[in-house]
Design a protein around this motif. Structure first.
Motif, short mmCIF file in Angstrom:
data_model
loop_
_atom_site.label_atom_id
_atom_site.label_comp_id
_atom_site.label_asym_id
_atom_site.label_seq_id
_atom_site.Cartn_x
_atom_site.Cartn_y
_atom_site.Cartn_z
N ASN A 145 153.77 41.95 51.33
CA ASN A 145 153.17 42.80 50.30
C ASN A 145 152.25 41.98 49.42
OD1 ASN A 145 154.40 45.75 50.09
ND2 ASN A 145 156.04 44.39 50.78
N TYR A 146 151.24 42.65 48.84
CA TYR A 146 150.30 41.95 47.96
C TYR A 146 150.91 41.65 46.59
CZ TYR A 146 146.16 42.19 50.96
OH TYR A 146 145.26 42.00 51.98
N PHE A 147 151.65 42.59 46.04
CA PHE A 147 152.21 42.41 44.70
C PHE A 147 153.73 42.31 44.76
CE2 PHE A 147 148.11 44.37 43.87
CZ PHE A 147 147.63 43.64 42.78
N GLN A 148 154.29 41.37 43.97
CA GLN A 148 155.75 41.15 43.94
C GLN A 148 156.32 41.06 45.36
OE1 GLN A 148 154.51 41.04 40.58
NE2 GLN A 148 154.39 43.24 41.00
N PRO A 149 155.78 40.18 46.19
CA PRO A 149 156.22 40.12 47.58
C PRO A 149 157.58 39.45 47.74
CG PRO A 149 154.64 38.39 47.16
CD PRO A 149 154.71 39.21 45.90
N ASP A 150 158.29 39.85 48.78
CA ASP A 150 159.50 39.14 49.18
C ASP A 150 159.10 37.95 50.06
OD1 ASP A 150 161.06 41.11 47.97
OD2 ASP A 150 161.13 42.32 49.79
N PHE A 151 159.87 36.88 49.96
CA PHE A 151 159.71 35.73 50.85
C PHE A 151 161.08 35.37 51.42
CE2 PHE A 151 155.76 35.26 48.59
CZ PHE A 151 154.91 34.59 49.45
N LYS A 255 156.12 55.96 43.25
CA LYS A 255 156.88 55.93 44.49
C LYS A 255 157.13 54.48 44.93
CE LYS A 255 155.44 60.37 46.45
NZ LYS A 255 154.79 61.04 47.63
N PRO A 256 158.25 54.22 45.60
CA PRO A 256 158.49 52.87 46.12
C PRO A 256 157.49 52.54 47.21
CG PRO A 256 160.14 54.41 46.96
CD PRO A 256 159.35 55.15 45.92
N GLY A 257 157.37 51.28 47.51
CA GLY A 257 156.40 50.84 48.51
C GLY A 257 155.43 49.86 47.92
N MET A 258 154.30 49.66 48.59
CA MET A 258 153.38 48.60 48.18
C MET A 258 152.78 48.85 46.79
SD MET A 258 150.58 49.42 51.09
CE MET A 258 150.19 51.10 51.55
N PHE A 259 152.54 50.11 46.41
CA PHE A 259 152.00 50.38 45.07
C PHE A 259 153.13 50.42 44.03
CE2 PHE A 259 148.88 52.24 48.00
CZ PHE A 259 147.73 51.60 47.56
N GLY A 260 154.30 50.86 44.44
CA GLY A 260 155.44 50.89 43.53
C GLY A 260 155.90 49.51 43.11
N ARG A 261 155.54 48.47 43.86
CA ARG A 261 155.93 47.10 43.52
C ARG A 261 155.14 46.55 42.33
NH1 ARG A 261 158.28 43.47 47.47
NH2 ARG A 261 159.22 44.68 49.16
N MET A 262 154.03 47.19 42.03
CA MET A 262 153.17 46.66 40.96
C MET A 262 153.84 46.82 39.61
SD MET A 262 149.70 48.45 42.43
CE MET A 262 148.45 47.45 41.64
N ASN A 263 153.60 45.85 38.70
CA ASN A 263 154.15 45.95 37.35
C ASN A 263 153.28 46.89 36.51
OD1 ASN A 263 151.94 44.52 36.19
ND2 ASN A 263 152.93 42.56 36.55
N PRO A 264 153.72 47.29 35.31
CA PRO A 264 152.96 48.27 34.52
C PRO A 264 151.52 47.87 34.26
CG PRO A 264 155.17 48.02 33.62
CD PRO A 264 155.04 46.98 34.68
N GLU A 265 151.26 46.60 33.98
CA GLU A 265 149.89 46.15 33.74
C GLU A 265 149.03 46.33 34.99
OE1 GLU A 265 147.39 42.06 32.62
OE2 GLU A 265 149.56 42.00 32.96
N GLU A 266 149.59 45.98 36.14
CA GLU A 266 148.84 46.09 37.40
C GLU A 266 148.58 47.55 37.74
OE1 GLU A 266 150.89 42.00 39.17
OE2 GLU A 266 151.72 43.99 39.62
#
Length: 300
Positions: A145-151, A255-266
């Protein structure tokens, strides 16, 4: 291995002999930028954008202008790099999650370790099974994921990190380089997620090309008439470019997913920028020719 094509084996043998014959073994760094076309790298003469850092690396090294690959698809390309084998021999012919890469087979990093190298792979891996034969690895699950990715980190811990994936991969790579055993040479692969679809820029880069009008390719409206194979391909700006995930119009950030991972500022930055793009979309959405031109400019 008796399954390695003779020509590739000879190349590996020649390179190995050249490297290991030196009294001081060179450090080796491989950087993948994912789906990054040559046309967007200015050292190759691309006019679409300027890439000064890539150009500097090229000027201090070498530029290869007549190259070929065994398999250019995402995961299989990594498998052929690691093994030196054709895809039907290394077992990974496509991106299907049902095709797991067999990490027990001979790979370049295993040969490097035998010859005294420290080895690491950091970033996108995409081979479905965990790496083998590296001293250290820290990889994105699947595409990442682009934002808040898991590693997933050696030996097998999955941790979500706060931040943007390109910055995180850079930070993790530099950390490993700073902390490694400097008495040994290193072989390191940095696997970037960018610029892979669905193209989510960091918030400070939103609108960087907003005032640029990119020229339309001369064959943009080619309908592939009388060319069945080309006509049936499924990678067109017109039909394949998605309004939501790709072009970010009408996204539900809750919604959860790649956009849901973004923080409020993002989320706020994305919503502000792409809501403005949505106004443009409303003006052209019922005009097929204007819509495809708009999609192309947004894509670029």
């Amino acid at each position: 291995t008796n399954k390695m094509p003779k020509k590739i084996l000879l190349v590996f043998t020649f390179i190995s002999a050249q490297i290991f014959a030196q009294s001081s073994k060179p450090n080796i760094l491989v950087i993948f930028s994912d789906d990054h076309t040559q046309q967007t790298i200015s050292i190759y003469g691309g006019k679409v954008m300027v890439t000064p850092n890539i150009d500097r690396i090229a000027k201090e090294g070498a530029i290869l202008k007549n190259t070929f690959v065994t398999n250019s698809i995402c995961a299989p390309s990594r498998a052929v790099l690691l093994t030196g084998k054709y895809s039907h021999i290394n077992g990974l012919k496509d991106n299907s999650p049902k095709r797991n890469f067999d990490g027990s087979q001979q790979q370049v990093q295993k040969l490097m370790r035998i010859n005294g190298y420290q080895t690491a792979w950091i970033g996108k891996w995409h081979l479905q099974t965990l790496p083998q034969g590296f001293d250290f690895w820290k990889i994105l699950p699947d595409q990442g994921n682009y934002f808040q990715p898991d590693f997933i980190q050696y030996p097998n811990d999955t941790i979500r990190h706060r931040g943007y994936v390109t910055n995180l991969i850079s930070d993790f790579s530099l950390k490993w380089l700073d902390e490694r055993d400097t008495s040994k040479p290193f072989f390191m692969v940095i696997g970037e997620k960018a610029t892979h679809r669905n193209w989510m820029p960091d918030i400070q880069d939103l609108g960087a090309y907003e005032n640029v009008k990119f020229p339309m390719p001369a064959n943009f409206y080619d309908d592939y008439n009388n060319r069945t194979a080309a006509k049936n391909q499924d990678m067109t700006v017109d039909k394949t470019m998605l309004i939501d995930d790709d072009l970010k119009i009408g996204i539900d950030y809750s919604k959860p997913g790649m956009f849901g991972r973004m923080n409020p500022e993002e989320k706020k930055a994305y919503k502000t920028y792409y809501d403005a793009a949505g106004i443009e979309y409303e003006k052209v959405k019922n005009n097929p020719k204007e819509l495809v031109k708009w999609k192309y400019q947004r894509y670029m």
